[in-house]
Enzyme design. Structure first.
Site, PDB file in Angstrom:
ATOM      1  N   GLU A   4      39.149  31.090  18.129  1.00 36.14           N
ATOM      2  CA  GLU A   4      38.789  30.838  20.091  1.00 36.14           C
ATOM      3  C   GLU A   4      39.572  29.878  19.846  1.00 36.14           C
ATOM      4  OE1 GLU A   4      34.006  32.409  20.190  1.00 36.14           O
ATOM      5  OE2 GLU A   4      34.496  30.830  20.676  1.00 36.14           O
ATOM      6  N   THR A  12      33.048  43.704  16.881  1.00 38.59           N
ATOM      7  CA  THR A  12      31.653  44.434  17.281  1.00 38.59           C
ATOM      8  C   THR A  12      31.508  45.741  16.897  1.00 38.59           C
ATOM      9  OG1 THR A  12      30.821  42.100  17.863  1.00 38.59           O
ATOM     10  CG2 THR A  12      29.537  44.475  17.896  1.00 38.59           C
ATOM     11  N   ASN A  49      35.583  38.817  27.052  1.00 39.07           N
ATOM     12  CA  ASN A  49      34.264  39.776  26.160  1.00 39.07           C
ATOM     13  C   ASN A  49      33.288  39.888  26.685  1.00 39.07           C
ATOM     14  OD1 ASN A  49      33.647  41.885  24.430  1.00 39.07           O
ATOM     15  ND2 ASN A  49      34.234  40.729  22.380  1.00 39.07           N
ATOM     16  N   GLY A  84      35.559  35.985  15.956  1.00 34.65           N
ATOM     17  CA  GLY A  84      37.222  36.070  16.222  1.00 34.65           C
ATOM     18  C   GLY A  84      37.480  34.290  16.653  1.00 34.65           C
ATOM     19  N   SER A 123      38.497  37.416  19.876  1.00 33.10           N
ATOM     20  CA  SER A 123      37.675  37.599  20.855  1.00 33.10           C
ATOM     21  C   SER A 123      37.801  38.407  21.211  1.00 33.10           C
ATOM     22  CB  SER A 123      36.482  36.305  21.516  1.00 33.10           C
ATOM     23  OG  SER A 123      35.705  36.319  21.923  1.00 33.10           O
ATOM     24  N   GLY A 124      37.160  39.444  21.566  1.00 29.04           N
ATOM     25  CA  GLY A 124      37.105  40.312  22.239  1.00 29.04           C
ATOM     26  C   GLY A 124      38.194  41.722  21.506  1.00 29.04           C
ATOM     27  N   SER A 151      30.676  39.377  23.741  1.00 25.16           N
ATOM     28  CA  SER A 151      31.400  39.145  22.405  1.00 25.16           C
ATOM     29  C   SER A 151      30.051  38.384  21.410  1.00 25.16           C
ATOM     30  CB  SER A 151      31.561  37.529  23.091  1.00 25.16           C
ATOM     31  OG  SER A 151      32.575  36.461  22.045  1.00 25.16           O
ATOM     32  N   SER A 152      30.293  38.748  20.607  1.00 24.06           N
ATOM     33  CA  SER A 152      29.210  38.051  19.027  1.00 24.06           C
ATOM     34  C   SER A 152      29.261  36.358  19.140  1.00 24.06           C
ATOM     35  CB  SER A 152      29.680  38.360  17.915  1.00 24.06           C
ATOM     36  OG  SER A 152      29.032  40.390  17.671  1.00 24.06           O
TER      37      SER A 152
END
Length: 912
Positions: free
Chosen positions: A442, A165, A207, A440, A160-161, A210-211
């Site tokens: 986590e 995306t 992020n 991602g 994540s980050g 973040s999605s």
């Protein structure tokens, strides 16, 4: 001992003993004093004594300035990979290849490398022709799809980050640009992103965008390579974020954008204020996100909705539901006790009244729904009060249910605008490129059911990567009898088996416990411990009081808090809430709850759990990916602070290690990532060797492939021929494609020359014919004009001549008259002499006039005769020619054949 000079680059191993510590690159600054002074890549000085000289070793030249493709690294180890990424990152070069796999390091800033000019430069280029770039991967996806006529997919993975995306959006931008149509459907596909980001992305501690859901965008192309539609699949939206956020995190972007962008009149209609007024938006104590303009984003959301055919009514109904969620979060309860039962009541507040108004239900019905639960026992319904904690859970479950169903409806609405179902004609020629942008890996301080599902998805993607890059590749080498030394790699199949594949796996145990009415999080944890405590990938709680269990994932150990697991997995709303929705006068809320309202109570109880739905969706996704030709983009997060030009070595080593980058580079260096069947190879590259027939006319395909490869790649090139396929390196494929393009270009130029020659000659002949026609017309006109001028001149000359001739004759007649008159004066009187002379003069004039009339008549007769002759000649030209008549006319003086024979038979007269 290594002999060093000032300016030499060496590796320094600090030997700290930490898990993610690797040697660091340094440059020698001083080596004359017995001690060696070096400065490392982070600017720190180190003094090395002769006793510690074993801590340093020379650096390979390829690691000094870095390489674009890491399979060319001389120092093939974690330190070499890490330094290569570091020195390129410090030069604002964020992309690096590992063969055809792209490694992207998040720059946390906007770089000027995504312009229209860059798109043009990377269009129709082979990987390796240009510096590494996300556009090169997108270009390879697109042209491989057209070349092989096979579906492609691009799997973008990372923490994540890490920038997944943004990478997805850049690939979409490139594909929309090069497909060539610039049509409405392309614009609609691009405009889906702002809406999905607004409703599905949020600021987290790692992020800013973040999605919080996964998505697979399947872009469809027609036979000409133009985008003709797309379809979006969404996975596991994090609904709990609507009600709860961690410290320094925000709710979904759309709430903050709406409150910033709405007009005062609209906010008044919905009784909305500022973001700081709402509990659901302030739980993370963060309502502003640096680098995001919520006002501008709201405008983008509205314009995107118009492009994707959202009506004004639908947009307003969405705003009403979002406002309802915010007002619901502000509802307050007070604990009460009724008949020794814990109960609660909703405190009267404007938010409660507004929430009921927006949902278009009676306020009393909504309050009862939030504070009591109706149970059906032996056919009778019994209402029991809810405690304050239970009431809060019901409220949050209701809000999460609304937001989750709203998100699904929005995705369906977008698909209705951009998806074109294939017809019988287009089904066989339609190809697609799939872009997977999924959450991602986590690992937070507290990890719950959502993190288990997210990390389960990442385990599947890692296994897909491992299977594609390592397992299938090495199996194929063995099957094709390719001389190959097996490369060891980290396989996460055992962890995946424990989580979701083998009997009594973790997901199935959670599902089983969710279906028991008396199942609790504690009983679920007990069953997990009983079943998996001996598994090396399972970490049980240290004692009976702990409510956590751990899993050894491919990316590290993650501990999961089991509190709330079963409730989140059931993902169900009790019947009172469904009944409340059914009683609403709001058609939109009924529409998004349509499936729930149409179910009976028992059907809802038997509906699949969230984990089983997610598992089934993942299985379908993996099946889809398995039939596509995959491209991989590995996104790396350089630091946890989201700051540009900051490179955390330990964090990056950890990501490189669990992603298998070291093994990937080794297998890409030693292996043959490009392979063709003999038929495909001959048909594609036979143009490089003159006289090679198509594959279906060949008897010895293997020999033909070898002849082509030796002719282009050389006899000693590092390529292999197996039983049914030819195996090539990446640079071989690039060389073959360049030579093929050159050969085809030469043939095309030859054809163009011939076609242009024919075209120009045809044009020339047509032009010459036209010129001759124009010349004929002009010459005819010019000649006629001159003829008329000459004719007029001759007529004038004739007239003048005749006039002079007539005048001279008249003068002669007059002279004769005078002479006669003088002559007759001697014979008669003057009067009579004059009269007689005049009479004779008139006679002579009459003769002259008669002669003139006769001359004119003869001229007219001659002109008429000539005209008749010309007409006869023209008529004779048009009549068909009679050969016998023509012969008679030409040789008639010889007489007829009969007369000739008669003369031959008659006796000749004697010569005299």
């Amino acid at each position: 001992m290594v002999i060093l000079q000032q300016g030499d680059y060496v590796w320094l191993d600090l030997k700290t003993g930490e898990e993610f510590d690797v040697p660091i690159g340094t440059v020698v600054t001083l080596c004359d004093s017995g001690l060696i002074q070096v400065v490392d890549d982070e600017g720190n000085e180190h003094w090395i004594s002769p006793q510690n000289a074993t801590h340093i070793k020379p650096m390979h030249p390829t690691s000094v300035h870095g390489v674009e493709d890491m399979i060319r690294l001389g120092d093939l180890n974690e330190a070499g990979i890490l330094r290569n990424l570091l020195i390129r990152y410090s030069e604002h070069v964020i992309y690096t290849y590992t063969g055809s796999i792209l490694v992207a390091v998040n720059p946390y800033q906007l770089l000027p490398i995504y312009t229209a000019e860059q798109i043009r430069l990377y269009t129709n280029k082979k990987i390796g022709e240009m510096p590494p770039h996300i556009f090169a991967i997108a270009d390879s996806c697109y042209f491989n799809m057209q070349r092989s006529n096979k579906d492609q997919c691009c799997i973008i993975s990372g923490e994540s980050g890490a920038g997944k995306t943004e990478s997805t959006k850049l690939i979409l931008q490139f594909l929309a640009s090069i497909s060539g149509q610039h049509s409405w459907i392309e614009q609609q596909v691009l405009e889906a992103n702002p809406i999905l980001e607004a409703f599905g992305n949020a600021k987290t501690i790692r992020n800013d965008n973040s999605s919080r859901f996964g998505k697979y965008i399947d872009i469809h192309f027609n036979k000409k390579g133009a985008i003709e539609g797309a379809k979006i699949e969404q996975y596991l939206l994090e609904k709990s974020r609507v009600c709860r956020q961690a410290q320094d995190e925000r709710n979904y972007h759309v709430f903050y954008c709406m409150l910033k962008g709405m007009t005062p009149a609209q906010k008044k209609d919905l009784n909305l204020g500022q973001a700081t007024d709402y509990t659901y938006l302030t739980m993370g104590k963060c309502t502003v996100c640096d680098g995001r303009d919520d006002l501008k984003e709201y405008s983008n959301i509205l314009s995107a909705m118009k492009v994707l055919m959202f009506t004004e009514t639908e947009s307003w109904e969405i705003s009403k539901l979002l406002a309802f969620i915010l007002h619901m979060g502000n509802i307050r309860y007070r604990a009460r006790t009724y008949d020794n039962l814990d109960a609660c009541v909703v405190l009267h507040s404007p938010d409660a009244v507004t929430a009921a108004m927006l949902l278009e239900v009676e306020p009393r019905d909504m309050m009862n729904c939030l504070t009591t639960r109706t149970l059906i026992t032996r056919g009778e319904s019994v209402s029991t009060p809810l405690s304050m904690d239970q009431a809060l859970d019901v409220r949050d479950a209701f809000v999460k249910g609304i937001y989750g169903r709203l998100f699904v409806w929005i995705v369906d609405k977008i698909n209705a605008a951009i998806y074109r179902p294939p017809t019988g004609e287009t089904k066989s020629v339609r190809k697609s490129i799939g872009l997977l942008d999924i959450f991602g890996f986590e690992n937070f301080t507290i990890n719950s059911f959502e993190q288990l599902c997210i990390n389960f998805a990442n385990e599947n993607l890692q296994q897909f990567f491992v299977r594609h890059v390592f397992k299938l590749e090495q199996e194929e080498y063995n099957l094709e009898n390719i001389n190959w030394q097996h490369i060891e790699f980290t396989d996460n199949q055992d962890a995946l088996d424990m989580i979701a594949i083998k009997p009594m796996n973790i997901i199935s145990l959670i599902d089983e416990e969710s279906k028991f009415p008396k199942g609790t999080d504690a009983t679920m944890l007990y069953k997990l411990n009983s079943q998996h405590k001996l598994n090396t990938h399972y970490i049980p709680p240290k004692n009976t009081y702990e409510t956590q269990f751990g899993i050894q994932h491919f990316a590290g150990v993650v501990h999961y808090e089991t509190k709330g697991f079963l409730e989140k997995n059931r993902d169900s709303l009790h019947g009172d809430i469904i009944q409340l929705v059914h009683s609403s006068k709001n058609k939109f809320i009924k529409q998004i709850f349509q499936a729930d309202v149409s179910m009976g109570v028992e059907t809802r109880k038997r509906s699949p759990t969230l984990s089983s739905q997610f598992k089934r969706s993942l299985e379908l996704l993996m099946r889809t990916l398995s039939v596509c030709q995959p491209f991989f983009v590995r996104c790396i997060k350089p630091n946890e602070l989201k700051k540009p030009m900051l490179f955390d070595r330990e964090l990056c080593v950890r990501q490189l290690r669990y992603s298998g980058m070291m093994e990937t580079i080794r297998i890409r260096r030693a292996g043959y990532p490009i392979r063709h069947t003999f038929t495909e190879f001959v048909d594609r590259y036979r143009v490089l060797v003159p006289g090679v027939k198509p594959a279906h006319k060949q008897e010895d395909l293997l020999g033909t492939c070898q002849r082509i490869a030796e002719g282009v790649l050389g006899r000693n090139g590092d390529w292999k021929i197996g039983k049914t396929k030819i195996f090539l390196k990446d640079h071989h494929d690039m060389l073959l494609e360049i030579e093929r393009d050159k050969a085809i270009t030469d043939k095309v130029i030859l054809i163009q020359k011939a076609v242009r020659r024919f075209k120009e000659r045809t044009r020339f002949l047509k032009m010459r014919k036209s010129v001759i026609l124009i010349q004929n017309i002009w010459r005819g006109y010019y000649c006629r004009k001159n003829y008329r001028a000459m004719q007029i001149g001759f007529l004038r000359l004739q007239t003048l001549f005749r006039s002079r001739k007539l005048t001279s004759r008249r003068l002669e007649a007059e002279r004769l008259r005078q002479a006669e008159e003088e002559k007759l004066l001697y014979l008669m009187t003057a009067r009579r002499a004059k009269a007689e002379a005049e009479r004779k003069h008139q006679e002579r004039l009459a003769v002259l006039a008669q002669e003139e009339a006769e001359r004119k008549r003869r001229e007219q007769e001659e002109a008429r005769r000539k005209k008749e002759m010309m007409e006869e000649v023209e008529k004779a030209k048009q009549e068909p020619v009679n050969d016998s008549d023509m012969v008679d006319k030409m040789f008639g003086f010889l007489g007829s054949p009969n007369s000739f024979l008669a003369r031959r038979g008659r006796p000749q007269k004697a010569l005299r």
